[in-house]
Design a protein around this motif. Structure first.
Motif, PDB file in Angstrom:
ATOM      1  N   GLU A  15       0.825  -1.220   0.000  1.00  0.00           N
ATOM      2  CA  GLU A  15       0.000   0.000   0.000  1.00  0.00           C
ATOM      3  C   GLU A  15       0.852   1.260   0.000  1.00  0.00           C
ATOM      4  N   ILE A  16       1.903   1.281   0.829  1.00  0.00           N
ATOM      5  CA  ILE A  16       2.767   2.460   0.897  1.00  0.00           C
ATOM      6  C   ILE A  16       3.507   2.661  -0.420  1.00  0.00           C
ATOM      7  N   LEU A  17       4.027   1.578  -0.994  1.00  0.00           N
ATOM      8  CA  LEU A  17       4.721   1.702  -2.276  1.00  0.00           C
ATOM      9  C   LEU A  17       3.770   2.146  -3.388  1.00  0.00           C
ATOM     10  N   HIS A  18       2.528   1.710  -3.337  1.00  0.00           N
ATOM     11  CA  HIS A  18       1.556   2.109  -4.361  1.00  0.00           C
ATOM     12  C   HIS A  18       1.319   3.618  -4.325  1.00  0.00           C
ATOM     13  N   ARG A  19       1.369   4.218  -3.154  1.00  0.00           N
ATOM     14  CA  ARG A  19       1.043   5.634  -2.980  1.00  0.00           C
ATOM     15  C   ARG A  19       2.276   6.536  -2.982  1.00  0.00           C
ATOM     16  N   SER A  20       3.465   5.960  -3.112  1.00  0.00           N
ATOM     17  CA  SER A  20       4.711   6.729  -2.985  1.00  0.00           C
ATOM     18  C   SER A  20       5.441   6.848  -4.317  1.00  0.00           C
ATOM     19  N   ALA A  21       6.223   7.903  -4.435  1.00  0.00           N
ATOM     20  CA  ALA A  21       7.035   8.125  -5.636  1.00  0.00           C
ATOM     21  C   ALA A  21       8.363   8.743  -5.225  1.00  0.00           C
ATOM     22  N   LEU A  22       9.315   8.704  -6.135  1.00  0.00           N
ATOM     23  CA  LEU A  22      10.646   9.262  -5.898  1.00  0.00           C
ATOM     24  C   LEU A  22      11.042  10.107  -7.093  1.00  0.00           C
ATOM     25  N   MET A  23      11.517  11.313  -6.814  1.00  0.00           N
ATOM     26  CA  MET A  23      12.022  12.206  -7.853  1.00  0.00           C
ATOM     27  C   MET A  23      13.384  12.745  -7.430  1.00  0.00           C
ATOM     28  N   LEU A  24      14.276  12.873  -8.399  1.00  0.00           N
ATOM     29  CA  LEU A  24      15.550  13.540  -8.179  1.00  0.00           C
ATOM     30  C   LEU A  24      15.552  14.869  -8.919  1.00  0.00           C
ATOM     31  N   VAL A  25      15.967  15.912  -8.222  1.00  0.00           N
ATOM     32  CA  VAL A  25      16.307  17.162  -8.891  1.00  0.00           C
ATOM     33  C   VAL A  25      17.821  17.107  -9.075  1.00  0.00           C
ATOM     34  N   LYS A  26      18.235  16.922 -10.304  1.00  0.00           N
ATOM     35  CA  LYS A  26      19.652  16.711 -10.608  1.00  0.00           C
ATOM     36  C   LYS A  26      20.426  18.037 -10.494  1.00  0.00           C
ATOM     37  N   PRO A  27      21.756  17.978 -10.542  1.00  0.00           N
ATOM     38  CA  PRO A  27      22.545  19.208 -10.359  1.00  0.00           C
ATOM     39  C   PRO A  27      22.167  20.347 -11.300  1.00  0.00           C
ATOM     40  N   ASP A  28      21.802  20.032 -12.554  1.00  0.00           N
ATOM     41  CA  ASP A  28      21.407  21.107 -13.468  1.00  0.00           C
ATOM     42  C   ASP A  28      20.082  21.736 -13.041  1.00  0.00           C
ATOM     43  N   GLY A  29      19.169  20.935 -12.491  1.00  0.00           N
ATOM     44  CA  GLY A  29      17.920  21.487 -11.970  1.00  0.00           C
ATOM     45  C   GLY A  29      18.135  22.311 -10.719  1.00  0.00           C
ATOM     46  N   GLY A  34      -5.264  10.936  -2.245  1.00  0.00           N
ATOM     47  CA  GLY A  34      -6.448  10.347  -2.861  1.00  0.00           C
ATOM     48  C   GLY A  34      -6.179   8.969  -3.425  1.00  0.00           C
ATOM     49  N   GLY A  35      -7.219   8.372  -3.972  1.00  0.00           N
ATOM     50  CA  GLY A  35      -7.109   7.040  -4.546  1.00  0.00           C
ATOM     51  C   GLY A  35      -6.780   7.095  -6.028  1.00  0.00           C
ATOM     52  N   HIS A  36      -6.064   6.104  -6.501  1.00  0.00           N
ATOM     53  CA  HIS A  36      -5.697   6.039  -7.917  1.00  0.00           C
ATOM     54  C   HIS A  36      -5.342   4.597  -8.231  1.00  0.00           C
ATOM     55  N   SER A  37      -5.792   4.117  -9.382  1.00  0.00           N
ATOM     56  CA  SER A  37      -5.518   2.729  -9.732  1.00  0.00           C
ATOM     57  C   SER A  37      -4.051   2.494 -10.082  1.00  0.00           C
ATOM     58  N   LEU A  38      -3.386   3.504 -10.622  1.00  0.00           N
ATOM     59  CA  LEU A  38      -1.980   3.370 -10.988  1.00  0.00           C
ATOM     60  C   LEU A  38      -1.076   3.612  -9.780  1.00  0.00           C
ATOM     61  N   PRO A  39       0.048   2.920  -9.683  1.00  0.00           N
ATOM     62  CA  PRO A  39       1.034   3.291  -8.667  1.00  0.00           C
ATOM     63  C   PRO A  39       1.475   4.739  -8.855  1.00  0.00           C
ATOM     64  N   ALA A  40       1.811   5.387  -7.758  1.00  0.00           N
ATOM     65  CA  ALA A  40       2.204   6.791  -7.824  1.00  0.00           C
ATOM     66  C   ALA A  40       3.441   6.988  -8.702  1.00  0.00           C
ATOM     67  N   THR A  41       4.362   6.032  -8.706  1.00  0.00           N
ATOM     68  CA  THR A  41       5.551   6.146  -9.558  1.00  0.00           C
ATOM     69  C   THR A  41       5.168   6.179 -11.032  1.00  0.00           C
ATOM     70  N   VAL A  42       4.261   5.301 -11.422  1.00  0.00           N
ATOM     71  CA  VAL A  42       3.834   5.226 -12.823  1.00  0.00           C
ATOM     72  C   VAL A  42       3.080   6.492 -13.208  1.00  0.00           C
ATOM     73  N   HIS A  43       2.218   6.953 -12.312  1.00  0.00           N
ATOM     74  CA  HIS A  43       1.458   8.179 -12.545  1.00  0.00           C
ATOM     75  C   HIS A  43       2.393   9.373 -12.741  1.00  0.00           C
TER      76      HIS A  43
END
Length: 316
Positions: free
Chosen positions: A42-56, A126-135
């Motif tokens: 459940e936690i992995l379904h609702r979680s995502a990871l983003m990197l702001v790289k050095p140029d960002g 909120g709810g979403h059928s897709l994992p947050a990473t995919v979304h």
């Protein structure tokens, strides 16, 4: 690591095959299973990871990124500053850079090691059928600039080219597991896992975000290919005038630069070696932009071991 329900982590059999033997995935999934227990899926379904790289980071994109995330139902629950080195940069994309030219690897090293990166852990509301990473991956926009939707994150932050991409997102839950373990040391990783479990940031995370947004340390850099070439060209000419014994290599560098104006590619590793011999004090982002704009990026017959998740694979 225990039994893994791969259908909740990836829809790519090739990824499951490689990650089952991947040290960072195995350790990361074990840590998450311990930290989250029966809430892991459940936690992995609702979680995502983003990197702001050095140029960002150098161009001050965090505010625009945060506003975009908030507008699409994502909250920042964890943050950590870190620095890439040669090994972490290669390991993160080890299954994709099988396609990359050696020149691209060399330029990528410059971009990734030019300054700190920021890891953001996200919770989707909120709810979403897709994992947050995919979304989130669908919202960031296509890698090909010509195919980017105008409302995608990549379009909004205005990345100048493929190598200076400013952000990276974990594509699927399996990638979140692997990348968090790879990029965060044990102590901050323990804190970040707690933030994912709670779904809310702590004081340390808020302090990191405040520092990036308001300290004045980040932002102010403009990634402009033409201006970068002009500054490098001027520095080379001045060095040749100051030190006549360097006239020949300086002339070679200038000839290569003139070729880029005609659309020619640079033999980057040879070019970089000659340029370094001139002992110039160049801005790292000028060098990065030059390389990112004028190299052969992929091997003609190269293939990715693991590509992007097939479109629609999570809708079935």
């Amino acid at each position: 690591m225990g039994i893994v329900n791969w259908s909740t982590l990836t829809r790519m059999p090739v990824k499951a095959y490689h990650y089952e033997l991947d040290t960072c995935f195995r350790e990361g999934y074990g840590e998450m299973s311990t930290a989250f227990g029966d809430r892991t899926t459940e936690i992995l379904h609702r979680s995502a990871l983003m990197l702001v790289k050095p140029d960002g980071m150098a161009t001050g994109k965090l505010k625009a990124i945060r506003d975009f995330l908030e507008g699409h139902g994502f909250s920042i629950v964890g943050a950590e500053l870190f620095r890439f080195n040669r090994h972490t940069g290669r390991e993160l994309w080890r299954h994709q850079h099988t396609l990359a030219s050696l020149d691209r690897l060399a330029v990528n090293d410059i971009v990734l090691q030019a300054g700190p990166s920021l890891m953001l852990l996200l919770r989707r509301r909120g709810g979403h059928s897709l994992p947050a990473t995919v979304h989130l991956s669908s919202l960031k926009g296509k890698a090909d600039i010509t195919q980017q939707a105008t409302d995608s994150l990549r379009s909004i932050i205005g990345r100048p080219n493929r190598l200076c991409s400013m952000i990276h997102c974990a594509d699927e839950p399996a990638d979140l597991v692997r990348e968090l373990n790879l990029l965060a040391d044990p102590e901050p990783r323990e804190r970040l896992l707690a933030r994912l479990a709670d779904g809310a940031p702590g004081a340390a995370d808020a302090a990191i975000l405040d520092h990036v947004l308001h300290s004045g340390e980040f932002g102010g850099t403009v990634l402009d290919r033409d201006a970068a070439v002009q500054r490098i060209r001027q520095a080379v000419r001045e060095r040749a005038a100051e030190r006549p014994e360097l006239a020949e290599p300086a002339g070679q560098v200038l000839a290569w630069l003139e070729g880029t104006d005609r659309g020619e590619l640079l033999p980057w590793r040879k070019f970089a070696a000659v340029l370094a011999g001139l002992e110039l004090d160049l801005d790292v982002w000028d060098v990065a932009m030059l390389g990112a704009s004028h190299i052969q990026e992929d091997e003609p017959d190269g293939v990715k071991v693991i590509g992007n998740p097939p479109s629609g694979s999570w809708h079935t």
